[in-house]
Motif scaffolding. Structure first.
Motif, PDB file in Angstrom:
ATOM      1  N   ARG A  41     -19.601  26.304  23.968  1.00 58.98           N
ATOM      2  CA  ARG A  41     -19.484  25.061  24.734  1.00 58.98           C
ATOM      3  C   ARG A  41     -20.443  25.139  25.925  1.00 58.98           C
ATOM      4  NH1 ARG A  41     -16.336  23.419  29.154  1.00 58.98           N
ATOM      5  NH2 ARG A  41     -15.871  21.174  29.172  1.00 58.98           N
TER       6      ARG A  41
ATOM      7  N   ASN B 166     -21.287  18.386  31.179  1.00 55.36           N
ATOM      8  CA  ASN B 166     -20.956  18.712  29.800  1.00 55.36           C
ATOM      9  C   ASN B 166     -21.686  17.716  28.907  1.00 55.36           C
ATOM     10  OD1 ASN B 166     -18.631  20.830  29.920  1.00 55.36           O
ATOM     11  ND2 ASN B 166     -18.088  19.302  31.454  1.00 55.36           N
ATOM     12  N   ALA B 167     -21.711  17.988  27.616  1.00 59.16           N
ATOM     13  CA  ALA B 167     -22.382  17.069  26.698  1.00 59.16           C
ATOM     14  C   ALA B 167     -21.719  15.697  26.757  1.00 59.16           C
ATOM     15  CB  ALA B 167     -22.327  17.611  25.276  1.00 59.16           C
TER      16      ALA B 167
ATOM     17  N   ARG C 132     -19.462  29.123  15.149  1.00 58.20           N
ATOM     18  CA  ARG C 132     -19.339  27.899  15.946  1.00 58.20           C
ATOM     19  C   ARG C 132     -20.126  28.034  17.249  1.00 58.20           C
ATOM     20  NH1 ARG C 132     -13.632  25.076  17.779  1.00 58.20           N
ATOM     21  NH2 ARG C 132     -14.550  23.194  18.711  1.00 58.20           N
ATOM     22  N   PRO C 133     -20.956  27.025  17.562  1.00 58.41           N
ATOM     23  CA  PRO C 133     -21.765  27.136  18.790  1.00 58.41           C
ATOM     24  C   PRO C 133     -20.872  27.149  20.017  1.00 58.41           C
ATOM     25  CG  PRO C 133     -21.898  24.919  17.870  1.00 58.41           C
ATOM     26  CD  PRO C 133     -21.188  25.762  16.862  1.00 58.41           C
TER      27      PRO C 133
ATOM     28  N   ALA D 183     -28.855  22.040  21.039  1.00 60.53           N
ATOM     29  CA  ALA D 183     -28.187  21.298  22.111  1.00 60.53           C
ATOM     30  C   ALA D 183     -27.288  20.222  21.499  1.00 60.53           C
ATOM     31  CB  ALA D 183     -29.221  20.646  23.023  1.00 60.53           C
ATOM     32  N   PRO D 184     -26.037  20.133  21.925  1.00 59.63           N
ATOM     33  CA  PRO D 184     -25.135  19.099  21.377  1.00 59.63           C
ATOM     34  C   PRO D 184     -25.576  17.708  21.796  1.00 59.63           C
ATOM     35  CG  PRO D 184     -24.113  20.209  23.229  1.00 59.63           C
ATOM     36  CD  PRO D 184     -25.379  20.948  22.949  1.00 59.63           C
ATOM     37  N   GLU D 185     -25.114  16.718  21.059  1.00 57.46           N
ATOM     38  CA  GLU D 185     -25.463  15.327  21.345  1.00 57.46           C
ATOM     39  C   GLU D 185     -24.966  14.935  22.741  1.00 57.46           C
ATOM     40  OE1 GLU D 185     -24.815  10.825  19.490  1.00 57.46           O
ATOM     41  OE2 GLU D 185     -23.952  12.602  18.520  1.00 57.46           O
TER      42      GLU D 185
ATOM     43  N   TYR E  11     -28.632  28.115  20.452  1.00 59.44           N
ATOM     44  CA  TYR E  11     -27.961  27.172  19.569  1.00 59.44           C
ATOM     45  C   TYR E  11     -28.516  25.781  19.862  1.00 59.44           C
ATOM     46  CZ  TYR E  11     -24.467  30.652  18.259  1.00 59.44           C
ATOM     47  OH  TYR E  11     -23.831  31.753  17.764  1.00 59.44           O
TER      48      TYR E  11
ATOM     49  N   SER F  34     -13.126  10.580  25.543  1.00 60.16           N
ATOM     50  CA  SER F  34     -13.173  11.871  24.876  1.00 60.16           C
ATOM     51  C   SER F  34     -12.179  11.879  23.722  1.00 60.16           C
ATOM     52  CB  SER F  34     -12.830  12.988  25.871  1.00 60.16           C
ATOM     53  OG  SER F  34     -11.507  12.810  26.347  1.00 60.16           O
TER      54      SER F  34
ATOM     55  N   TRP G  57     -26.119  16.128  25.574  1.00 59.86           N
ATOM     56  CA  TRP G  57     -26.323  17.166  26.582  1.00 59.86           C
ATOM     57  C   TRP G  57     -27.534  16.867  27.456  1.00 59.86           C
ATOM     58  CZ3 TRP G  57     -24.509  21.049  29.307  1.00 59.86           C
ATOM     59  CH2 TRP G  57     -25.410  21.914  29.933  1.00 59.86           C
TER      60      TRP G  57
ATOM     61  N   PRO H  60     -28.359  25.503  26.436  1.00 56.76           N
ATOM     62  CA  PRO H  60     -29.129  25.879  25.233  1.00 56.76           C
ATOM     63  C   PRO H  60     -30.504  26.412  25.598  1.00 56.76           C
ATOM     64  CG  PRO H  60     -28.224  23.630  25.093  1.00 56.76           C
ATOM     65  CD  PRO H  60     -28.065  24.068  26.493  1.00 56.76           C
TER      66      PRO H  60
END
Length: 645
Positions: free
Chosen positions: A104, A182-183, A101-102, A156-158, A154, A605, A160, A123
Motif C-alpha cells: 500500500r 494515498n492512491a 500483492r503489491p 503505481a496504483p490508479e 511495483y 472508498s 496515485w 513506487p
C-alpha cells in the motif's frame, strides 16, 4: 435365369456386414454423446463450468484453463466417476499463481517553520528527485528537507500520480500543514491565521483538486484576538439584547448566555469566543453585572476589558440603584472597576443639538446637522469621502458654537461606526450616540461596540441597533453547490436547451436559457461541474456519441462567451446512454435529446461505497410503496465527483 447358390450366399454376407457397420457406428455415436453429456453435467454440478468436454469415440478430452492445479485435478476426478478414467484425456491448463500483492503506497508530508519532512513508501516509477527538488524550492536554502521515503518496485496504483501531484501543488499554499497521500485520496490538516483565510484556502484547494480525487480538508483557524475585550448588554422597552458579547471559553460563553436568558433575553444570543480576556473571572463578572442590570429594571452595561460602565434607565428608583450598585461593587472579582450612572430626569425642551450621518442601500452618504468648527466639517467630509467614495458623499452640516468639547471625537467615531454597516444612520447628541442600520457581517455589532467603547470612554452612553441580514452577507448569500445544481435544473426543466437538427449549434430560440444559466453560475462561483450531452437512439451509436460530445462542448463554449469561469467544468457526451423516456415515440426521443448539468462529486472508498449501497437498499425497501423513481434522478450519482464535501 436362376441365381447360383454361391452368389446368394455372397450377397447375404455383404448385407450382414453392412448392417454390422451401421450398427457399430450408431453404437459409437451413442457412446460419444452419452459420455460427453454425462461428463459435462457432472462438471457443471461440481462448479467446474470453465472446463470444456469433447468426446471422440470412447475417449473424452477435457480442455480449458483451471483456476488452480487443485481445480484441474478435481475436474479429472469428477470425469473419472462418469467414464472409465483410462478414457479421459487431460488437455487442461492451470492459471499462473497470482504475483505477490503489491504494498500500500502512501506518503505523509509535514511542513512547518522548522522545515519539510516526507516519509512513506512510493513506487519506483515515481520520480523521487522531482519530489525532493520541489520541496527544497518551497523550503528555501536555509530550511532543511528531511527525505525519509522508501521505494518498492511495483506498478503505481490508479490515482496515485494525480494524488501526489495535487499534494505537491497544495503544499505550496500551506506553510503549516500535514498532508497524507494515498492512491486517489489526499487528506490535509492545516491551520490559518483567521477565519477569512480559512474560507479562502478551502475554496482554493477544492478548486485545484482534479476530478475523481477524494479530498479531505481539516482547516482550522485560531480564536480571534479581541481588543478591547468587549461586551454590551441592554434592557429597555424593546427587550433584552446584546450589542456585543465576548467570552474566553465555550464554558464562559454558555454561562454568560444563561445569565442573559434569565435577565429577559428572548432571541438566540451570539457570543464570540476569542483571546485577550483581561481576567479568568470574566464570565463571573459579566454574570453579576447582567443580574444587577435586570434587578434595577433596565439600562445598559458595557465591558471594555476590565472597565465596566452601568447606565440605568432614566427614572430608576435611587434607593434601588444605590443598593444594587453597592452590592455589585463588593461582589466583582479583583481587577474589574465599575462606573455606574443614574441619569437625571430633565424637563422637555426643543431638543438637543445633533449631527446625523446616513448611508443609503445604494452607498450614498449624507452629512447634516451641527458641527463645532469649520475644520471639523472639512475633516468629517474628507473622512467620509475616503471611507465611502469621493463621489458618494453630500455634506450639508453647518457650523455652530456652544457644542460640547468632545463633539469632534463623537462625530468621527460615529462615521467610523457607519462604515461597518451596509446601510443605516448615526445620530450624535450631547448625551448619546446612536448607531442603527443593517449589515452583512455577523460581527459588526460587536466591532462597533468595541470601537465606541474605546473612542468615547467608559462613561459615555451609546446605543447600537444593528440588524444582520443574510442577503447582505457576501459569504452567506453565495448558494451552495447543491443549490446551484438545483437552480440550473429548474431552468433547463422550464426551458430546454435545443440544437439545430443533426448539429451542435444551439438553436437561437434557446440562447436566453443559456443567459439564465450563466447568471446562476456567476453567482455560484467556482464549481466542479460536468456538462452532459445525450441523444436519442436513432442513427449509428458512434455518430450519436460524437454528436452528444460536440453539443456538450458547444454549451461549454457558450458559457465561456458569457464570461463564466469554466476552468473546473467538463463537457462529456454520453450518446444514447441513459434514456429518460421511451425512444419508440417521438415525444420520448425529444426528451432524450438533452443537456444536463451535474456536480462532480468524489467517489467513496470501498467501505463508504458499501455503506452507501446498504443505505440505498434499505431506503428502497422502506420506500417501495412510494411509486416509481424519477428517471432523471438516477443519473445523479453518475459523475465522478464536492464538490465541496
Amino acid at each position: 435365369m436362376r441365381l447360383s447358390s454361391v452368389l446368394i450366399i455372397a450377397i447375404t454376407f455383404v448385407a450382414a456386414a453392412a448392417v454390422s457397420v451401421v450398427a457399430a457406428n450408431f453404437s459409437v455415436k451413442l457412446i460419444e454423446e452419452t459420455s460427453e453429456i454425462g461428463v459435462r453435467d457432472a462438471l457443471d454440478d461440481a462448479g467446474a463450468t470453465w472446463a470444456e468436454v469433447q468426446a471422440d469415440g470412447l475417449t473424452v478430452t477435457l480442455a480449458g484453463t483451471a483456476p488452480s492445479e487443485a481445480d484441474r485435478f478435481a475436474a479429472l476426478t469428477t470425469a473419472g466417476t462418469v467414464v472409465d478414467a483410462a478414457r479421459v484425456i487431460d488437455g487442461m491448463e492451470a492459471e499462473v499463481a497470482d504475483a505477490i500483492r503489491p504494498p500500500r503506497f502512501s506518503a505523509e508530508i509535514l511542513r512547518n517553520d522548522a522545515g519539510i519532512s516526507i516519509i512513506g513508501l512510493i513506487p519506483t516509477s515515481t520520480d523521487r528527485d522531482i519530489i525532493t527538488d520541489r520541496f527544497a524550492a518551497m523550503a528555501g536554502s536555509e530550511t532543511p528537507v528531511a527525505d525519509l521515503i522508501e521505494t518498492a518496485d511495483y506498478p503505481a496504483p490508479e490515482g496515485w500520480e494525480d494524488a501526489l501531484s495535487y499534494a505537491l501543488v497544495a503544499m505550496e499554499q500551506l506553510p503549516r500543514a500535514k498532508v497524507s497521500v494515498n492512491a486517489g485520496r489526499v487528506a490535509i490538516t492545516a491551520i490559518t491565521d483567521s477565519a477569512k483565510d480559512k474560507l479562502a484556502l478551502e475554496k482554493s484547494l477544492k478548486a485545484a483538486a482534479p476530478p475523481g480525487l477524494r479530498l479531505m480538508l481539516d482547516i482550522s483557524a485560531p480564536r480571534p484576538v479581541i481588543t478591547p475585550f468587549t461586551l454590551r448588554f441592554i434592557i429597555d422597552e424593546d427587550g433584552a439584547r446584546f450589542d456585543a458579547c465576548s467570552a474566553d471559553t465555550d464554558k464562559a460563553r454558555t454561562r454568560i448566555l444563561n445569565a442573559a436568558l434569565k435577565a429577559g433575553l428572548s432571541a438566540q444570543g451570539r457570543c464570540t469566543v476569542g483571546m485577550g480576556v483581561p481576567s479568568p473571572n470574566w464570565a463571573q463578572a459579566v454574570e453579576q453585572a447582567i443580574t444587577a442590570l435586570a434587578t434595577i429594571g433596565g439600562g445598559s452595561v458595557t465591558f471594555s476589558d476590565a472597565d465596566i460602565t452601568l447606565l440605568a434607565l432614566e427614572g430608576t428608583d435611587q434607593d434601588t440603584f444605590d443598593t444594587v450598585v453597592g452590592e455589585l461593587e463588593n461582589a466583582l472579582p479583583e481587577v474589574f472597576a465599575l462606573y455606574a450612572k443614574l441619569p437625571e430626569t430633565q424637563a422637555p425642551d426643543q431638543g438637543p443639538p445633533e449631527f446625523v450621518a446616513t448611508l443609503s442601500p445604494e452607498g450614498q452618504v449624507q452629512l447634516r446637522g451641527r458641527l463645532s468648527t469649520e475644520n471639523l466639517r472639512n475633516i468629517a467630509d474628507s473622512y467620509a469621502r475616503s471611507r465611502f467614495g469621493s463621489d458618494r458623499v453630500y455634506t450639508a452640516a453647518r457650523v455652530v458654537e456652544g457644542l460640547p468639547s468632545d463633539w469632534s471625537t463623537r462625530v468621527l467615531a460615529g462615521l467610523e461606526s457607519l462604515s461597518h454597516l451596509s446601510n443605516g444612520a448615526v445620530t450624535v447628541t450631547p448625551d448619546k450616540l446612536t448607531v442603527s442600520g443593517n449589515t452583512g457581517s455577523t460581527d459588526a455589532s460587536g466591532q462597533i461596540a468595541a470601537l465606541l467603547a474605546a473612542k468615547l470612554g467608559e462613561a459615555e452612553d451609546f446605543e447600537i441597533d444593528v440588524t444582520y441580514q443574510e442577503k447582505l452577507d457576501p459569504l452567506a448569500s453565495i448558494p451552495t453547490p447543491d443549490e446551484c445544481e438545483a437552480q440550473i435544473k429548474a431552468i433547463t426543466d422550464a426551458s430546454k436547451i435545443n440544437f439545430e437538427p443533426g448539429s451542435a449549434t444551439i438553436d437561437a430560440s434557446t440562447l436566453g436559457t443559456m443567459d439564465d444559466i450563466a447568471e446562476v453560475l456567476k453567482v455560484c462561483g467556482e464549481l466542479r461541474l460536468e456538462i452532459q450531452g445525450y441523444t436519442d437512439s436513432q442513427g449509428r451509436e458512434e455518430m450519436n456519441l460524437a454528436l452528444s460530445q460536440a453539443r456538450a462542448q458547444s454549451v461549454l463554449n457558450e458559457l465561456r462567451a458569457r464570461r463564466v469561469r469554466t476552468s473546473t467544468f467538463e463537457a462529456k457526451g454520453y450518446g444514447e446512454e441513459r434514456p429518460i423516456q421511451d425512444n419508440a415515440t417521438e415525444e420520448g426521443r425529444e426528451a432524450n435529446r438533452r443537456i444536463e448539468f451535474w456536480l462532480i462529486r468524489p467517489e467513496p472508498s470501498a467501505p463508504e461505497r458499501q455503506t452507501t449501497l446498504e443505505s440505498i437498499a434499505e431506503t428502497s425497501d422502506n420506500g417501495a410503496q412510494d411509486g416509481t423513481e424519477d428517471a432523471a434522478g438516477s443519473n445523479a450519482s453518475e459523475p465522478s465527483e464536492d464538490a465541496t464535501e
